[in-house]
Design a protein around this motif. Sequence first.
Motif, PDB file in Angstrom:
ATOM      1  N   THR A  44       1.089  -1.049   0.262  1.00  0.00           N
ATOM      2  CA  THR A  44      -0.097   0.206  -0.169  1.00  0.00           C
ATOM      3  C   THR A  44       0.838   1.547   0.251  1.00  0.00           C
ATOM      4  OG1 THR A  44      -1.721  -2.011   1.036  1.00  0.00           O
ATOM      5  CG2 THR A  44      -1.666   0.904   1.088  1.00  0.00           C
ATOM      6  N   ALA A  45       1.918   1.529   0.230  1.00  0.00           N
ATOM      7  CA  ALA A  45       2.702   2.350   0.749  1.00  0.00           C
ATOM      8  C   ALA A  45       2.886   2.515  -0.182  1.00  0.00           C
ATOM      9  CB  ALA A  45       3.979   2.572   2.377  1.00  0.00           C
ATOM     10  N   LEU A  46       3.983   1.491  -1.129  1.00  0.00           N
ATOM     11  CA  LEU A  46       4.436   1.493  -2.770  1.00  0.00           C
ATOM     12  C   LEU A  46       3.379   1.921  -3.654  1.00  0.00           C
ATOM     13  CD1 LEU A  46       6.655   1.034  -4.294  1.00  0.00           C
ATOM     14  CD2 LEU A  46       5.628  -1.445  -4.571  1.00  0.00           C
ATOM     15  N   ALA A  47       2.528   1.742  -3.569  1.00  0.00           N
ATOM     16  CA  ALA A  47       1.717   1.860  -4.042  1.00  0.00           C
ATOM     17  C   ALA A  47       1.183   3.164  -4.119  1.00  0.00           C
ATOM     18  CB  ALA A  47       0.027   1.445  -4.135  1.00  0.00           C
ATOM     19  N   SER A  48       0.683   4.255  -3.019  1.00  0.00           N
ATOM     20  CA  SER A  48       0.973   5.707  -2.254  1.00  0.00           C
ATOM     21  C   SER A  48       2.082   6.718  -2.788  1.00  0.00           C
ATOM     22  CB  SER A  48       0.537   5.632  -1.195  1.00  0.00           C
ATOM     23  OG  SER A  48      -0.523   4.975  -0.604  1.00  0.00           O
TER      24      SER A  48
ATOM     25  N   LEU B 120      10.742   2.617  -6.770  1.00  0.00           N
ATOM     26  CA  LEU B 120      10.575   1.396  -7.181  1.00  0.00           C
ATOM     27  C   LEU B 120      10.621   0.238  -6.118  1.00  0.00           C
ATOM     28  CD1 LEU B 120      14.600   2.105  -9.581  1.00  0.00           C
ATOM     29  CD2 LEU B 120      11.888   1.777 -10.657  1.00  0.00           C
ATOM     30  N   GLY B 121      10.167  -0.663  -6.395  1.00  0.00           N
ATOM     31  CA  GLY B 121       9.596  -1.325  -5.498  1.00  0.00           C
ATOM     32  C   GLY B 121       9.895  -2.737  -6.203  1.00  0.00           C
ATOM     33  N   PRO B 122       9.945  -4.159  -5.509  1.00  0.00           N
ATOM     34  CA  PRO B 122      10.485  -5.441  -5.779  1.00  0.00           C
ATOM     35  C   PRO B 122       9.429  -5.752  -6.097  1.00  0.00           C
ATOM     36  CG  PRO B 122      10.709  -5.755  -3.506  1.00  0.00           C
ATOM     37  CD  PRO B 122      10.500  -4.068  -3.823  1.00  0.00           C
ATOM     38  N   GLN B 123       9.535  -7.105  -7.348  1.00  0.00           N
ATOM     39  CA  GLN B 123       8.920  -7.817  -7.802  1.00  0.00           C
ATOM     40  C   GLN B 123       9.498  -8.638  -7.550  1.00  0.00           C
ATOM     41  OE1 GLN B 123       6.788  -6.403 -11.070  1.00  0.00           O
ATOM     42  NE2 GLN B 123       5.790  -4.467  -9.738  1.00  0.00           N
ATOM     43  N   GLY B 124       8.868 -10.084  -7.574  1.00  0.00           N
ATOM     44  CA  GLY B 124       9.198 -11.632  -7.348  1.00  0.00           C
ATOM     45  C   GLY B 124      10.506 -12.159  -6.077  1.00  0.00           C
ATOM     46  N   LEU B 125      10.535 -11.023  -5.421  1.00  0.00           N
ATOM     47  CA  LEU B 125      11.925 -11.476  -4.119  1.00  0.00           C
ATOM     48  C   LEU B 125      11.100 -13.229  -3.397  1.00  0.00           C
ATOM     49  CD1 LEU B 125      13.055  -8.399  -2.554  1.00  0.00           C
ATOM     50  CD2 LEU B 125      13.920 -10.084  -3.612  1.00  0.00           C
ATOM     51  N   PRO B 126      11.805 -14.166  -3.527  1.00  0.00           N
ATOM     52  CA  PRO B 126      10.988 -14.708  -2.656  1.00  0.00           C
ATOM     53  C   PRO B 126      10.900 -14.636  -1.298  1.00  0.00           C
ATOM     54  CG  PRO B 126      13.853 -15.241  -2.963  1.00  0.00           C
ATOM     55  CD  PRO B 126      13.231 -13.991  -3.612  1.00  0.00           C
ATOM     56  N   GLU B 127      10.116 -15.649  -0.735  1.00  0.00           N
ATOM     57  CA  GLU B 127       9.065 -15.446   0.186  1.00  0.00           C
ATOM     58  C   GLU B 127      10.376 -15.036   1.726  1.00  0.00           C
ATOM     59  OE1 GLU B 127       5.866 -17.728   1.753  1.00  0.00           O
ATOM     60  OE2 GLU B 127       4.829 -18.031   0.547  1.00  0.00           O
TER      61      GLU B 127
END
Length: 173
Positions: free
Chosen positions: A49-53, A63-70
């Motif tokens: 949510t903070a990234l979208a804002s 920039l925010g990460p996508q696809g990082l392992p859990e």
Amino acid sequence: MAGKSSMRSRQSVRDMVLSMLAVGGVVTVGYLFVPHSAGDGVHVVDYHTALASAKRAAPYPVLGPQGLPERWRATSVDYRKDKNGHNVWHLGFVTPTGEYAAVEQSNATKADVLAAAVPGGAADGSAPVAGQDWERYQGERYRGLTRQDGAATTVVAGSASYEELAQLAQALR
């Protein structure tokens, strides 16, 4: 008379000691049978949510990460204006090896962003990440990878290895 008073005093002390032992026993039993967290004490936060804002508000592409392992666990997130009016994006993680890594992004000068993210940092070569060259910096406590895109400086920094920092940088979108 003094004998009765002394006897009452001893009985009061004995009753008090027995009461304390009874309370101590109840507390011990309660401690033994109440489940305790077996976690590592890491407080995970949801940063989406903070990234979208931040993406809507920032004057640069956040920039925010996508696809990082859990096993990459977000622990801190912040988007704000600093005292000089620059927009600052921060997203911190505990890496799979238990180290710290963060994305720091701002429209402040590259020197200012680097000084805040990698105190005492000195150039340490470059590293190709997802087809782009990132500059490496080694500081007193942290190391970092950085690159400039238009008005924004992005630094991926922390106590993590350069390999883990590159993994985080590669996931940024």
